[in-house]
Design an enzyme around this catalytic site. Structure first.
Site, mmCIF file in Angstrom:
data_model
loop_
_atom_site.group_PDB
_atom_site.id
_atom_site.type_symbol
_atom_site.label_atom_id
_atom_site.label_comp_id
_atom_site.label_asym_id
_atom_site.label_seq_id
_atom_site.Cartn_x
_atom_site.Cartn_y
_atom_site.Cartn_z
ATOM 1 N N ASP A 92 0.827 -1.212 0.000
ATOM 2 C CA ASP A 92 0.000 0.000 0.000
ATOM 3 C C ASP A 92 0.856 1.255 0.000
ATOM 4 O O ASP A 92 1.844 1.339 0.740
ATOM 5 C CB ASP A 92 -0.866 0.048 1.274
ATOM 6 C CG ASP A 92 -2.224 -0.600 1.069
ATOM 7 O OD1 ASP A 92 -2.611 -0.845 -0.086
ATOM 8 O OD2 ASP A 92 -2.902 -0.855 2.084
ATOM 9 N N LYS A 121 -0.462 -0.261 -4.263
ATOM 10 C CA LYS A 121 -1.924 -0.064 -4.246
ATOM 11 C C LYS A 121 -2.224 1.325 -3.705
ATOM 12 O O LYS A 121 -1.600 1.773 -2.743
ATOM 13 C CB LYS A 121 -2.595 -1.127 -3.376
ATOM 14 C CG LYS A 121 -4.104 -0.919 -3.224
ATOM 15 C CD LYS A 121 -4.815 -2.158 -2.703
ATOM 16 C CE LYS A 121 -4.755 -2.354 -1.222
ATOM 17 N NZ LYS A 121 -5.324 -1.256 -0.416
ATOM 18 N N GLU A 188 -13.672 -2.949 -2.013
ATOM 19 C CA GLU A 188 -13.928 -3.203 -0.592
ATOM 20 C C GLU A 188 -15.346 -2.789 -0.214
ATOM 21 O O GLU A 188 -15.772 -1.654 -0.473
ATOM 22 C CB GLU A 188 -12.903 -2.427 0.263
ATOM 23 C CG GLU A 188 -13.113 -2.643 1.751
ATOM 24 C CD GLU A 188 -11.940 -2.183 2.621
ATOM 25 O OE1 GLU A 188 -10.910 -1.749 2.068
ATOM 26 O OE2 GLU A 188 -12.060 -2.285 3.857
HETATM 27 O O1 KIV Z 1 -4.766 -2.302 4.151
HETATM 28 C C1 KIV Z 1 -5.340 -3.348 3.858
HETATM 29 O O2 KIV Z 1 -5.217 -4.384 4.514
HETATM 30 C C2 KIV Z 1 -6.213 -3.344 2.692
HETATM 31 C C3 KIV Z 1 -7.179 -4.486 2.547
HETATM 32 C C4 KIV Z 1 -8.270 -4.333 3.525
HETATM 33 C C5 KIV Z 1 -7.684 -4.608 1.159
HETATM 34 O O3 KIV Z 1 -6.183 -2.441 1.922
#
Ligand code: KIV
Length: 270
Positions: A92, A121, A188
């Site tokens: 992320d 992401k 989500e």
């Molecule tokens: O940060 C995370 O774990 C996520 C998932 C919930 C998709 O983005």
């Protein structure tokens, strides 16, 4: 390629994810934040390990994902990527690490160069930023529906896309992200019917969390599905430890349930 006990293990690529969608094979994904769980999930055969900024809540004990820094993401992604052989690694981009295309590119580069992430992401319909990252050779996973980094605007973690107008908006944004070059999309907390339509209309794989069984794959927060998260788990998650005698068996049960389209059931969908 990675070497496991002398045998050569091929690390999955973004092309492998697309091929799985094309042949109708469900993609399994779990979050991971450290080497031990990474190795365990990898040995079971989980396809994608997502180093999510949910680590702010489940590892750091924060109330939201907002305090997570790019350095936290680099540290945890490196721990995960060093311990896996086969799984594809997504990391992320944390809150406010992608306010402009240039800053996004600089932070994504830091993450890719220092952690072993194969894709980043980012939350929301960040079409220009996605296009810029893809132009620099950085694969992007979009994230639509419930956006935890916007919790202070949303007020609570609730289902998104329930009205025709909001469902149409999410579908349009998904198509825009695909056109901008995103290779994967996380959806989500949206109604299962909407997630099914988006999965059918996009050629890139759609990974659902609280988005019904018809997505191309599923992701859960590892600590939720092991029943060890602090506080109440979301309704869409399932505690796979309840019927398992070990963590490895619980992850195997999740892997099989997703591959055989037995998870999520309507009970875990909206
Ligand atoms: O940060 C995370 O774990 C996520 C998932 C919930 C998709 O983005």
């Amino acid at each position: 390629m990675n070497s496991l006990y002398g045998a050569t293990v091929k690390t999955l690529t973004v092309q492998d994810m697309t091929a799985m969608k094309q042949r109708g094979e469900k993609i399994t994904c779990l979050t991971a934040y450290d080497a031990s769980f990474s190795a365990l999930c990898d040995a079971v055969g989980i396809d994608i390990l997502l180093v999510g900024d949910s680590l702010g809540m489940v590892i750091q004990g924060q109330k939201t994902t907002l305090p997570v820094s790019i350095n936290d993401m680099i540290y945890h992604t490196r721990c995960v990527s060093q311990a896996r052989q086969r799984a594809f690694i997504i990391a992320d981009l944390p809150f406010m690490s992608y306010p402009t295309p240039l800053i996004a590119a600089q932070n994504a580069a830091l993450l890719m160069q220092n952690s072993g992430a194969q894709m980043v992401k980012l939350e929301g319909a960040r079409v220009e930023i996605t296009r810029c990252l893809v132009e620099q050779g950085i694969p992007v996973c979009g994230h639509l529906g419930l956006l935890p980094q916007q919790i202070n605007q949303l007020g609570s973690y609730k289902v998104q896309g329930k009205t025709t107008a909001t469902a149409d908006k999410i579908l349009a944004e998904a198509l825009q992200l695909e056109q901008a070059g995103a290779s994967l999309l996380v959806l989500e907390c949206v109604p299962a019917t909407l997630a099914k339509m988006i999965s059918q209309q996009l050629s890139i794989p759609v990974i659902g969390i609280g988005a019904g069984v018809d997505c191309d794959g599923q992701v859960l927060v590892l600590y939720d599905m092991l029943g060890i998260s602090i506080g109440k788990s979301p309704r869409f998650s399932k505690n796979f430890m309840q019927d398992a005698s070990s963590i490895s068996n619980a992850i195997t049960a999740y892997q099989l349930a997703v591959k055989q389209s037995q998870f999520p059931t309507p009970e875990h969908s909206f």
